[in-house]
Design a protein around this motif. Sequence first.
Motif, mmCIF file in Angstrom:
data_model
loop_
_atom_site.group_PDB
_atom_site.id
_atom_site.type_symbol
_atom_site.label_atom_id
_atom_site.label_comp_id
_atom_site.label_asym_id
_atom_site.label_seq_id
_atom_site.Cartn_x
_atom_site.Cartn_y
_atom_site.Cartn_z
ATOM 1 N N LEU A 206 -4.173 9.712 -1.411
ATOM 2 C CA LEU A 206 -4.692 10.384 -2.590
ATOM 3 C C LEU A 206 -5.818 9.558 -3.190
ATOM 4 N N ALA A 207 -6.825 10.251 -3.688
ATOM 5 C CA ALA A 207 -7.913 9.572 -4.388
ATOM 6 C C ALA A 207 -8.158 10.300 -5.694
ATOM 7 N N GLY A 208 -8.285 9.549 -6.769
ATOM 8 C CA GLY A 208 -8.521 10.161 -8.071
ATOM 9 C C GLY A 208 -9.679 9.509 -8.781
ATOM 10 N N GLU A 209 -10.395 10.289 -9.552
ATOM 11 C CA GLU A 209 -11.475 9.736 -10.361
ATOM 12 C C GLU A 209 -11.607 10.529 -11.650
ATOM 13 N N ALA A 210 -12.113 9.849 -12.668
ATOM 14 C CA ALA A 210 -12.320 10.487 -13.962
ATOM 15 C C ALA A 210 -13.545 9.880 -14.613
ATOM 16 N N THR A 211 -14.258 10.692 -15.388
ATOM 17 C CA THR A 211 -15.393 10.197 -16.159
ATOM 18 C C THR A 211 -15.054 10.274 -17.638
ATOM 19 N N ILE A 212 -15.396 9.213 -18.366
ATOM 20 C CA ILE A 212 -15.109 9.161 -19.791
ATOM 21 C C ILE A 212 -16.335 8.649 -20.530
ATOM 22 N N ASP A 213 -16.447 9.035 -21.789
ATOM 23 C CA ASP A 213 -17.536 8.535 -22.613
ATOM 24 C C ASP A 213 -17.329 7.053 -22.896
ATOM 25 N N ALA A 214 -18.397 6.284 -22.848
ATOM 26 C CA ALA A 214 -18.316 4.855 -23.118
ATOM 27 C C ALA A 214 -19.689 4.367 -23.561
#
Length: 337
Positions: free
Chosen positions: A25-33
């Motif tokens: 499994l591969a997961g990714e997320a983008t968040i404000d920073a």
Amino acid sequence: MWRWRGVLFDANGPQLRLAGTDLELAGEATIDAKIDEKGSVVLPGRVLGEIARSLPEGAVRIESSGGQAKLTCGAAEFTLRALALEDFPNLAAPEGAPSGTLDASVFAAAVGQVTRAASHDEARPVLTETLVDATGDKITLVSTDSYRLAVREIPWAGPSTGIKRVIPARALSEAARASDGDGQIEITLGESQASFAVAGRRLTTRLIEGEFPNWGQLIPAELPNQLRLERESFAEAVRRVGILAQSGAPVRIDLGADGAKLGAGSQDLGEATEQVDGKFEGEPLTVAFNPAYLLDGINAVEGTEVTLSTRDGLKPAVLRAPEDASGFLYLVMPVRV
């Protein structure tokens, strides 16, 4: 959370991208920073997760240089040795593969109903998977461990050409957990990979080769005996009586005009019985089931009532909600008594 060796922090774009994989499994997320300086660093996943869960409320600052990174939140400060960035795998999602969208909360609920019937026996890997059978307007999810079978149909907007993929039940469960309540989820079904994208998060999983069982032939064409019960009362009775169904012993159910009489026990332990009122149509009979499998099915049914339909004590029984419009059913094999 997956057993990631490392988590990538990629600050080379307008948002911070986090990514990790356990090679299945591969997961990714983008968040404000607020990004002061562009760059990337890979930090050890297990300890990073423990740190994240322990941090106080407030902003987190990450600074990396010289093969290490410093994490600061309030008065807490951690310095971690970075992992080799060049060893981090490529997590590209399948490109050019057919995809479609559906309501994320409906997807999460359906996955929760169906994947409970998947096997955990790695000796038969295809049974640890869930069949995803997609047409232009619906997806059918199917799991079975050969002792029970769960099926749910859910609407989606996808390509008109039919698509069938066998996806790890674990991956679907992780995708459901990440997407519940977040608008629309996009599902991409490639030949060797599938991905699930919702609200700035994406999970990608490898697919294995294997022929999923012909599940349609397992569902009896006729189920003349129908028992309708209050769902929670039935579940509680199975849970209580099942206390004495040990060492593989089943829970027996006598179906009749007064509803269901449950029983279980042994010479060593004793006997437990409980009557559950219900509406029965058909010929009185006795059926028996593995209590854990039966309880799983009862709990998977949505609504306040459940219908147990069966032909006899030797053929599979079906649990579903009365007049169910959701397309969910749970088939469970009986135990000989």
